[in-house]
Scaffold this active site. Structure first.
Site, mmCIF file in Angstrom:
data_model
loop_
_atom_site.group_PDB
_atom_site.id
_atom_site.type_symbol
_atom_site.label_atom_id
_atom_site.label_comp_id
_atom_site.label_asym_id
_atom_site.label_seq_id
_atom_site.Cartn_x
_atom_site.Cartn_y
_atom_site.Cartn_z
ATOM 1 N N CYS A 51 0.818 -1.211 0.000
ATOM 2 C CA CYS A 51 0.000 0.000 0.000
ATOM 3 C C CYS A 51 0.853 1.263 0.000
ATOM 4 O O CYS A 51 0.368 2.343 -0.353
ATOM 5 C CB CYS A 51 -0.940 0.007 1.197
ATOM 6 S SG CYS A 51 -0.109 -0.062 2.792
ATOM 7 N N ASN A 52 2.120 1.148 0.374
ATOM 8 C CA ASN A 52 2.975 2.334 0.478
ATOM 9 C C ASN A 52 4.069 2.410 -0.576
ATOM 10 O O ASN A 52 4.734 3.447 -0.685
ATOM 11 C CB ASN A 52 3.648 2.383 1.856
ATOM 12 C CG ASN A 52 2.653 2.470 2.980
ATOM 13 O OD1 ASN A 52 1.650 3.155 2.857
ATOM 14 N ND2 ASN A 52 2.910 1.762 4.058
ATOM 15 N N GLN A 117 5.367 -5.177 9.460
ATOM 16 C CA GLN A 117 4.859 -5.920 8.310
ATOM 17 C C GLN A 117 5.857 -6.015 7.153
ATOM 18 O O GLN A 117 5.887 -7.011 6.438
ATOM 19 C CB GLN A 117 3.586 -5.260 7.791
ATOM 20 C CG GLN A 117 2.377 -5.418 8.699
ATOM 21 C CD GLN A 117 1.189 -4.645 8.154
ATOM 22 O OE1 GLN A 117 1.075 -3.453 8.361
ATOM 23 N NE2 GLN A 117 0.316 -5.332 7.453
ATOM 24 N N GLN A 121 6.717 -8.797 4.036
ATOM 25 C CA GLN A 121 6.244 -8.481 2.688
ATOM 26 C C GLN A 121 7.374 -8.596 1.664
ATOM 27 O O GLN A 121 7.167 -9.099 0.552
ATOM 28 C CB GLN A 121 5.660 -7.067 2.673
ATOM 29 C CG GLN A 121 4.330 -6.965 3.399
ATOM 30 C CD GLN A 121 3.886 -5.527 3.606
ATOM 31 O OE1 GLN A 121 4.700 -4.607 3.628
ATOM 32 N NE2 GLN A 121 2.584 -5.319 3.753
ATOM 33 N N GLY A 191 -12.120 -6.248 5.040
ATOM 34 C CA GLY A 191 -10.889 -6.955 4.682
ATOM 35 C C GLY A 191 -10.396 -7.792 5.847
ATOM 36 O O GLY A 191 -10.140 -7.266 6.933
ATOM 37 N N ALA A 192 -10.261 -9.089 5.612
ATOM 38 C CA ALA A 192 -9.850 -10.007 6.680
ATOM 39 C C ALA A 192 -8.383 -10.390 6.554
ATOM 40 O O ALA A 192 -7.954 -11.420 7.062
ATOM 41 C CB ALA A 192 -10.722 -11.262 6.651
#
Length: 436
Positions: A51-52, A117, A121, A191-192
């Site tokens: 997302c970033n 995170q 990733q 969103g899970a």
């Protein structure tokens, strides 16, 4: 061989462009990687798409060509003008590339410094490319040292003493808006995945009830059950109903298109606080007087303001990264001499074999003395090469070590370009499960 990274992240590229560049599914990423390594000057590649950030990491023989190739393929994939991409991203070559990837994995380049995170990733990004056949030993050793560096940063600083993420910053902002009144409220979490779960956990900690929505109801119900009795699962198909019932919303899906649109709003008077934590964005362009909408870049600003105290630890962490970069290059230089030393010894062995056969053929040496003569000659050469090889190992780690290795290779006519150096050293820190 050179390292290169083309980086489009929250520091240098606006959110709308990052959304266009984001890889929406594995097939799109696989196609892009396959096209990259079809160029003979790009040996390996992997893509970090979160997302970033979008980061393209390559091992290449030609930095100039690989840079323009990456830009061209990204432009074709995203529809963004080539020159717009060129001005929006940042290119890192060689040592700068190593510093950058070490910093990224150690979470020093994240919106929330120290968030937990990104390390996973990046590892998943390499894993995907490795299984796709587009990344191997060259980038594996970079990533394995990056993970080692990240561990040292965590151990030597307090930068991750309070693990944070965009989701935790979003919930903290909601708490700031509502104060203690947030307890007892019901928050919608769409969103899970990991981001949604983190948001739900922080909401539960504040005394909220959570309505968890997902496309896969079976998975959503399983996650809700694991989170506890204050979390209820629901289908995303019922989203419009919930949007007009509850004020607090957090969204983090992998949808290619916005999942919340203006037509879904029936009660415009309801005061709403929404957090869009997705790239591409989950919430479309909605203009309501009673809506407070926070997107990724808004949360970045909040994070920088609220967590400035981490900067002191970040400076210390960056010093560790620079040290790890120097150690990596020293290790790499030392490793590069091993194929050369082995080839020199093989040349000596071949010379002994040839000359001994010639001596026996010309009757300079009786046949029955062949084994003893061979053993003696090998011991002589080993003694002769011992000090020289030790000096080579030591000098290879010095600043001009690469020049010395190159000179020795040329003198002995040794071609090291296609040698896999990993077969000569066994103390490398591998990324678990991805050894060649």
């Amino acid at each position: 061989m050179y390292y290169q990274i083309l980086s489009f992240n929250h520091n240098n590229c606006e959110q709308s462009l990052r959304e266009q560049m984001a890889f929406s599914d594995e097939q799109e990423k696989s196609t892009f990687l396959n096209e990259l390594v079809e160029f003979k000057f790009i040996y390996e590649a992997f893509v970090v798409s979160t997302c970033n950030r979008v980061e393209i990491v390559v091992a290449t023989s030609d930095n100039f060509s690989s840079y323009h190739t990456i830009l061209g393929l990204l432009s074709k994939k995203s529809g963004i003008d080539f020159y717009k991409l060129k001005s929006s991203g940042r290119k890192y070559d060689d040592e700068e590339a190593i510093i950058h990837i070490f910093s990224v994995v150690a979470s020093l380049d994240s919106i929330v410094i120290g968030e937990s995170q990104i390390t996973g990733q990046v590892r998943e990004a390499f894993k995907f490319s490795h299984e796709n056949g587009t990344a191997g030993s060259r980038l594996n050793r970079v990533l394995s040292h990056a993970v080692k560096c990240a561990a040292e940063v965590r151990n030597e600083t307090s930068i991750s003493s309070r693990p944070l993420s965009i989701a935790s910053v979003a919930v903290a902002q909601a708490h700031k808006i509502y104060g203690d009144n947030i307890a007892g409220m019901r928050g919608i979490v769409i969103g899970a995945g990991e981001m949604g779960i983190i948001a739900a956990k922080h909401l539960l900690r504040l005394g909220c009830d959570v309505l968890l929505l997902g496309r896969n109801l079976e998975k959503t119900e399983r996650v809700a059950e694991e989170l506890g009795e204050n979390v209820k699962a629901g289908s995303i198909e019922n989203l419009p109903k919930y949007l007009n019932r509850y004020r607090l919303l957090f969204s983090a899906t992998s949808s290619k298109e916005p999942i919340i649109e203006p037509w879904m709003i029936e009660n415009a008077q309801l005061e709403r606080v929404w957090f869009d934590m997705a790239i591409p964005r989950d919430i479309g362009d909605i203009r309501l007087e009673n809506l407070k909408l926070f997107r990724i870049d808004d949360l970045k600003g909040i994070s920088n303001k609220n967590h400035a105290l981490k900067q002191e630890q970040a400076i210390k962490a960056k010093e560790i990264v620079l040290k790890c970069k120097d150690e990596y290059y020293s290790w790499l230089k030392a490793l590069s001499i091993e194929p050369v030393i082995r080839d020199i010894r093989l040349q000596a062995h071949d010379a002994i074999e040839r000359e001994l056969k010639r001596a026996i053929k010309k009757r300079f040496v009786p046949k029955e003395f062949e084994a003893n003569m061979k053993k003696m000659a090998e011991q002589m050469f080993n003694r002769f090469l011992h000090d020289a090889t030790q000096n080579l190992r030591q000098s290879s780690a010095q600043t001009n070590g690469a020049n010395k290795v190159s000179a020795i290779s040329e003198i002995f006519n040794i071609d090291t370009h296609d040698i896999n150096v990993r077969q000569y050293k066994h103390n490398e820190h591998h990324v678990k499960g991805y050894e060649e």
